[in-house]
Design a protein around this motif. Sequence first.
Motif, PDB file in Angstrom:
ATOM      1  N   PHE A   1      -1.706   9.250  -3.969  1.00  0.00           N
ATOM      2  CA  PHE A   1      -2.776   8.284  -3.699  1.00  0.00           C
ATOM      3  C   PHE A   1      -3.333   7.698  -4.989  1.00  0.00           C
ATOM      4  CE2 PHE A   1      -3.163  10.249   0.582  1.00  0.00           C
ATOM      5  CZ  PHE A   1      -3.000   9.069   1.291  1.00  0.00           C
ATOM      6  N   VAL A   2      -3.504   8.560  -5.978  1.00  0.00           N
ATOM      7  CA  VAL A   2      -4.010   8.069  -7.267  1.00  0.00           C
ATOM      8  C   VAL A   2      -3.057   6.996  -7.811  1.00  0.00           C
ATOM      9  CG1 VAL A   2      -4.385   8.697  -9.688  1.00  0.00           C
ATOM     10  CG2 VAL A   2      -5.302  10.138  -7.859  1.00  0.00           C
TER      11      VAL A   2
ATOM     12  N   VAL B   1      12.820   3.163  13.678  1.00  0.00           N
ATOM     13  CA  VAL B   1      11.954   4.247  13.183  1.00  0.00           C
ATOM     14  C   VAL B   1      12.406   4.654  11.785  1.00  0.00           C
ATOM     15  CG1 VAL B   1      11.052   6.560  13.604  1.00  0.00           C
ATOM     16  CG2 VAL B   1      11.621   5.085  15.540  1.00  0.00           C
ATOM     17  N   MET B   2      11.462   4.604  10.845  1.00  0.00           N
ATOM     18  CA  MET B   2      11.736   5.087   9.486  1.00  0.00           C
ATOM     19  C   MET B   2      10.880   6.325   9.229  1.00  0.00           C
ATOM     20  SD  MET B   2      11.893   1.712   7.134  1.00  0.00           S
ATOM     21  CE  MET B   2      12.976   0.323   7.512  1.00  0.00           C
ATOM     22  N   MET B   3      11.526   7.378   8.758  1.00  0.00           N
ATOM     23  CA  MET B   3      10.789   8.606   8.472  1.00  0.00           C
ATOM     24  C   MET B   3      10.388   8.632   6.995  1.00  0.00           C
ATOM     25  SD  MET B   3      10.890   9.690  11.480  1.00  0.00           S
ATOM     26  CE  MET B   3       9.940  11.175  11.216  1.00  0.00           C
ATOM     27  N   ILE B   4       9.189   9.145   6.754  1.00  0.00           N
ATOM     28  CA  ILE B   4       8.691   9.266   5.372  1.00  0.00           C
ATOM     29  C   ILE B   4       8.323  10.734   5.134  1.00  0.00           C
ATOM     30  CG2 ILE B   4       6.975   8.465   3.701  1.00  0.00           C
ATOM     31  CD1 ILE B   4       6.402   6.145   5.660  1.00  0.00           C
TER      32      ILE B   4
ATOM     33  N   LYS C   1       8.100  10.099  -0.289  1.00  0.00           N
ATOM     34  CA  LYS C   1       6.810   9.877  -0.949  1.00  0.00           C
ATOM     35  C   LYS C   1       6.958  10.269  -2.413  1.00  0.00           C
ATOM     36  CE  LYS C   1       3.555  10.664   2.848  1.00  0.00           C
ATOM     37  NZ  LYS C   1       2.439  11.492   3.310  1.00  0.00           N
ATOM     38  N   PRO C   2       6.302   9.647  -3.367  1.00  0.00           N
ATOM     39  CA  PRO C   2       5.436   8.475  -3.176  1.00  0.00           C
ATOM     40  C   PRO C   2       6.248   7.247  -2.744  1.00  0.00           C
ATOM     41  CG  PRO C   2       5.714   8.974  -5.519  1.00  0.00           C
ATOM     42  CD  PRO C   2       6.367  10.084  -4.769  1.00  0.00           C
ATOM     43  N   LEU C   3       5.674   6.555  -1.817  1.00  0.00           N
ATOM     44  CA  LEU C   3       6.381   5.428  -1.195  1.00  0.00           C
ATOM     45  C   LEU C   3       6.558   4.270  -2.184  1.00  0.00           C
ATOM     46  CD1 LEU C   3       7.510   5.116   1.609  1.00  0.00           C
ATOM     47  CD2 LEU C   3       5.359   4.034   2.307  1.00  0.00           C
TER      48      LEU C   3
END
Lengths: 435, 124
Positions: free
Chosen positions: A208-209, B84-87, B110-112
């Motif tokens: 988030f940062v 559908v895309m999974m993250i 993630k991070p996306l």
Amino acid sequence: MHFFSFLAAFLLALRISRAIKFTALHQKWRMILRISAGVPIVLFIIFNERLSDDGVLIVAGIYLLLFIEYLKKQEDFKSFTVLLNAHYPLVAAGIISGIVGVTLDSFYEKWESFFVCAQLASFLWIFLRLSTSRKQQQELRRINERKDELEAMVAARTAEITQQKNELQETVKELQATQAQLIQQEKLASLGELTAGIAHEIQNPLNFVNNFSEVSMELIEEMEEEMAKGDMEEANAIAADIKQNLEKIRHHGKRADGIVKGMLQHSRASSNIKEPTNLNTIADEYFRLAYHGLRAKDKSFNAELVANLDPNLPLINIVPQDVGRVLLNMFTNAFYAVHQKQKIIGGDFKPRVEVSTKVIGKEVEVIVRDNGSGIPDAIKDKIMQPFFTTKPAGEGTGLGLSLSYDIIVKAHKGHINIDSKEGEGTAFVITLPLS
Amino acid sequence: MKILVVDDEADVQPLFLQRFRKEIRNHEIEFDFAQSGEEALSYLKDKRQEVVLILSDINMPGMSGIELLTHIREDFPTPPPPVVMMITAYGDEENYKQAMDKGADDFLTKPLDFNLLKEKLKTL
């Protein structure tokens, strides 16, 4: 027969002198005893010429009496009392014979043989007593030797026991050190279980940062464009977004900060200082850490996390690291239990772990409930024991619940109750006093 | 184009809204959000036809992203099926395989990477 008393005094002096020859008394009494042995001879020579036999008898008797009385007054000759007392008959026989001889001459003449016999008998009496007292002294010496022997034995035993005691104390010290080490190992082990959870928990706020700062840079460019176009309304809207983003960045930064601090607190040796603590915060934090810890190890694992935390819970005085460790342990166990059941039953089973807090009277109750495999009755009594574990070798230290018991019951005056049905689930109920 | 984003973290919402600021303003893309698998399913019951793409986090308390995916594939089989895309934060092989087996169209970690996501959206 009139010299018996002198002879007895002479022999007595010699005898005592010989008896103390090899003792500490010898030096002190040598001269006096030598003189005492000489005096009867001198007196006999002096009075034998000048007095009648009866007179010598009286003098000798009196001398013997004085000599005995003198010796009896000496502390050093206490052990000769029997011998000294044995002389009294001779003293009496001598003096009486002498006085009778002087005053009632004819009576004495008539009974002379009786008087002589009395003197002879009382003289012999001394030797008789002497031989028995010698036996007694021998006996006494034997007893003393035996006593010394026993004392030596007692001393040896005492030394042995003292040594054993010291060894035991040493062992206790070592055991205490080992225990401290084990506790530290248990902490590190649970920290290891947490690592993945912690990584996940930190990664999220960090994402988030990063995301919010990136998007904010873009927004500033857009804002500049809008300002160049003169659309101040849009520019202001973007500025508000940026401000909101900066707040979010700070929020998530603090979140990561809190997790790192919590992690450090967990691994650090407990300060043992109780402080007013929000139990809900701790429960929530460790609940998620424990979940993500297991999640990270086994990706297929999933569970419904339910938190029913009483918002009106007052701050309670606890050692936060310690109680945190207890909760972490309970959560880890609960997740482990539902995971085990999931492995057996498979797809249809919905793992569920619930934590709830509430105030009941003067106590706070924390319940950690799972719908996992449950605890078999056969081991219910054992699960609080140190080193008892149902996990495969190397996976559990077996100290988790035992330490939890120490922390909650011994250190915080609380209780841990277990409500479990095999196959249906388990609830650990922790109660802590409010004040 | 309506996109449903499923993630238990609420702050994902402003992030998407800002990242796709221009697209939203130009009415190219519209976002809706759900904070759990259960919420997503009940949303889909009403608005299945509007939603073109579902972006779902895998790791959520309660119903996981994978379970949600399974439900979507079972409950809404009428073509065209939603994309559908999974993250996930756990971008490992096992997770990827599981998601693909259950019928995910794509898999993001993630991070996306929003630029990458935008590229993928263009091909839809």
